[in-house]
Scaffold this active site. Sequence first.
Site, PDB file in Angstrom:
ATOM      1  N   ASP A 134       0.871  -1.173   0.000  1.00 46.69           N
ATOM      2  CA  ASP A 134       0.000   0.000   0.000  1.00 46.69           C
ATOM      3  C   ASP A 134       0.911   1.227   0.000  1.00 46.69           C
ATOM      4  OD1 ASP A 134      -1.590   2.172   0.707  1.00 46.69           O
ATOM      5  OD2 ASP A 134      -2.707   1.054   2.224  1.00 46.69           O
ATOM      6  N   ILE A 135       0.755   2.067  -0.991  1.00 45.45           N
ATOM      7  CA  ILE A 135       1.682   3.199  -1.134  1.00 45.45           C
ATOM      8  C   ILE A 135       1.576   4.184   0.031  1.00 45.45           C
ATOM      9  CG2 ILE A 135       0.250   4.758  -2.562  1.00 45.45           C
ATOM     10  CD1 ILE A 135       2.938   4.928  -4.302  1.00 45.45           C
TER      11      ILE A 135
ATOM     12  N   ASN B 275      -6.154  13.034 -10.810  1.00 49.74           N
ATOM     13  CA  ASN B 275      -6.827  13.514 -12.030  1.00 49.74           C
ATOM     14  C   ASN B 275      -6.465  14.984 -12.194  1.00 49.74           C
ATOM     15  OD1 ASN B 275      -8.905  15.208 -10.667  1.00 49.74           O
ATOM     16  ND2 ASN B 275      -9.520  13.214  -9.855  1.00 49.74           N
TER      17      ASN B 275
ATOM     18  N   GLY C  27      -9.712   5.109  -6.027  1.00 47.70           N
ATOM     19  CA  GLY C  27      -8.451   4.387  -6.189  1.00 47.70           C
ATOM     20  C   GLY C  27      -7.367   4.860  -5.241  1.00 47.70           C
ATOM     21  N   VAL C  28      -6.159   4.915  -5.758  1.00 49.79           N
ATOM     22  CA  VAL C  28      -5.009   5.296  -4.936  1.00 49.79           C
ATOM     23  C   VAL C  28      -5.143   6.770  -4.483  1.00 49.79           C
ATOM     24  CG1 VAL C  28      -3.441   5.888  -6.835  1.00 49.79           C
ATOM     25  CG2 VAL C  28      -2.519   4.997  -4.738  1.00 49.79           C
ATOM     26  N   ASP C  29      -5.745   7.596  -5.302  1.00 52.51           N
ATOM     27  CA  ASP C  29      -5.952   9.014  -4.973  1.00 52.51           C
ATOM     28  C   ASP C  29      -6.788   9.152  -3.691  1.00 52.51           C
ATOM     29  OD1 ASP C  29      -5.925  11.763  -5.282  1.00 52.51           O
ATOM     30  OD2 ASP C  29      -7.241  11.797  -7.047  1.00 52.51           O
TER      31      ASP C  29
ATOM     32  N   THR D  15      -3.447   2.346 -14.639  1.00 49.26           N
ATOM     33  CA  THR D  15      -3.903   0.974 -14.946  1.00 49.26           C
ATOM     34  C   THR D  15      -5.126   0.540 -14.138  1.00 49.26           C
ATOM     35  OG1 THR D  15      -2.433  -0.144 -13.368  1.00 49.26           O
ATOM     36  CG2 THR D  15      -1.555   0.267 -15.576  1.00 49.26           C
ATOM     37  N   GLY D  16      -5.705   1.457 -13.354  1.00 49.48           N
ATOM     38  CA  GLY D  16      -6.926   1.156 -12.612  1.00 49.48           C
ATOM     39  C   GLY D  16      -8.121   1.781 -13.312  1.00 49.48           C
TER      40      GLY D  16
ATOM     41  N   TYR E  32      -8.398   4.378 -14.997  1.00 48.95           N
ATOM     42  CA  TYR E  32      -8.094   4.927 -16.327  1.00 48.95           C
ATOM     43  C   TYR E  32      -7.850   3.848 -17.398  1.00 48.95           C
ATOM     44  CZ  TYR E  32      -8.029   9.813 -14.743  1.00 48.95           C
ATOM     45  OH  TYR E  32      -8.375  11.064 -14.267  1.00 48.95           O
TER      46      TYR E  32
HETATM   47  N1  AR6 Z   1      -1.407   1.622  -2.935  1.00 50.95           N
HETATM   48  C1  AR6 Z   1      -0.869   1.241  -4.124  1.00 50.95           C
HETATM   49  N2  AR6 Z   1      -1.593   1.041  -5.231  1.00 50.95           N
HETATM   50  C2  AR6 Z   1      -2.930   1.241  -5.155  1.00 50.95           C
HETATM   51  C3  AR6 Z   1      -3.577   1.645  -3.962  1.00 50.95           C
HETATM   52  C4  AR6 Z   1      -2.752   1.831  -2.814  1.00 50.95           C
HETATM   53  N3  AR6 Z   1      -3.260   2.219  -1.638  1.00 50.95           N
HETATM   54  N4  AR6 Z   1      -4.913   1.740  -4.229  1.00 50.95           N
HETATM   55  C5  AR6 Z   1      -5.092   1.407  -5.522  1.00 50.95           C
HETATM   56  N5  AR6 Z   1      -3.905   1.092  -6.083  1.00 50.95           N
HETATM   57  P1  AR6 Z   1      -6.164   3.992  -9.857  1.00 50.95           P
HETATM   58  P2  AR6 Z   1      -5.659   5.492 -12.365  1.00 50.95           P
HETATM   59  C6  AR6 Z   1      -3.593   0.670  -7.461  1.00 50.95           C
HETATM   60  O1  AR6 Z   1      -7.551   3.654 -10.307  1.00 50.95           O
HETATM   61  O2  AR6 Z   1      -5.963   4.301 -13.197  1.00 50.95           O
HETATM   62  C7  AR6 Z   1      -8.868   8.334  -9.258  1.00 50.95           C
HETATM   63  O3  AR6 Z   1     -10.244   8.543  -9.109  1.00 50.95           O
HETATM   64  C8  AR6 Z   1      -4.704   0.117  -8.312  1.00 50.95           C
HETATM   65  O4  AR6 Z   1      -4.978  -1.235  -7.973  1.00 50.95           O
HETATM   66  O5  AR6 Z   1      -5.969   4.451  -8.461  1.00 50.95           O
HETATM   67  O6  AR6 Z   1      -4.444   6.307 -12.704  1.00 50.95           O
HETATM   68  C9  AR6 Z   1      -8.145   9.618  -9.678  1.00 50.95           C
HETATM   69  O7  AR6 Z   1      -8.699  10.746  -9.042  1.00 50.95           O
HETATM   70  C10 AR6 Z   1      -4.077   0.241  -9.697  1.00 50.95           C
HETATM   71  O8  AR6 Z   1      -3.167  -0.854  -9.914  1.00 50.95           O
HETATM   72  O9  AR6 Z   1      -5.502   5.167 -10.797  1.00 50.95           O
HETATM   73  C11 AR6 Z   1      -8.362   9.623 -11.158  1.00 50.95           C
HETATM   74  O10 AR6 Z   1      -9.643  10.135 -11.480  1.00 50.95           O
HETATM   75  C12 AR6 Z   1      -3.249   1.530  -9.588  1.00 50.95           C
HETATM   76  O11 AR6 Z   1      -3.147   1.801  -8.185  1.00 50.95           O
HETATM   77  C13 AR6 Z   1      -8.309   8.159 -11.533  1.00 50.95           C
HETATM   78  O12 AR6 Z   1      -8.677   7.448 -10.351  1.00 50.95           O
HETATM   79  C14 AR6 Z   1      -3.865   2.737 -10.276  1.00 50.95           C
HETATM   80  O13 AR6 Z   1      -5.269   2.711 -10.142  1.00 50.95           O
HETATM   81  C15 AR6 Z   1      -6.899   7.732 -11.914  1.00 50.95           C
HETATM   82  O14 AR6 Z   1      -6.944   6.418 -12.413  1.00 50.95           O
END
Ligand code: AR6
Length: 171
Positions: free
Chosen positions: A9-10, A23, A31-33, A117-118, A120
Amino acid sequence: MGYRIILGDITQQHVDAIVNAANTSLLGGGGVDGAVHRAAGPELLRECRTLHGCETGKAKITKGYRLPADYVIHTPGPVWRGGNAGEDELLAGSYRSSLHLAAENGAKTVAFPSISTGIYRFPLERAARIATETVCGFLREHPDMDVMMVCFDERTKTAYERAFSEYRAAL
Ligand code: AR6
């Protein structure tokens, strides 16, 4: 060269800077945000409001507040639109801009999530290859820095490990 791939977990990483897959509003999301904003506390959003957003493929930096990391580097990666909308270059731009901003701010240890990769929907293998080439290319020029890819699931970790093996084999 200090490049590592871990499962984790980051928000829990004790590094100088973590990168947030944001975003363009920089005002939070899922997600991670969402996880980064929850863990950092409300002061992070307050600082983000002063930044007036960020272009896709670029990056902006804030403090880490309640996170173990000193800084958060926010980068909006590209939304996947099929591959002909400059997605590859924009994704490389997110990694490169984040690393330059870390270096400028004296952050020597940096942790990345798998950007785009989540939510987006950027194809994982393709994203892993671009991330690996961009990060490892940067590290060759900045041997004093360490980068960790923090993968949230095994599938993501496997993709980044494979991309790194292929990168090394091609050197
Ligand atoms: N630690 C590490 N990786 C994580 C964590 C965590 N705590 N939580 C999720 N991931 P995403 P995107 C992984 O969807 O595709 C947001 O709404 C997740 O499993 O977080 O760049 C923003 O505001 C995946 O492998 O980011 C934007 O609107 C990776 O992080 C949008 O999502 C990226 O998934 C960005 O989408």
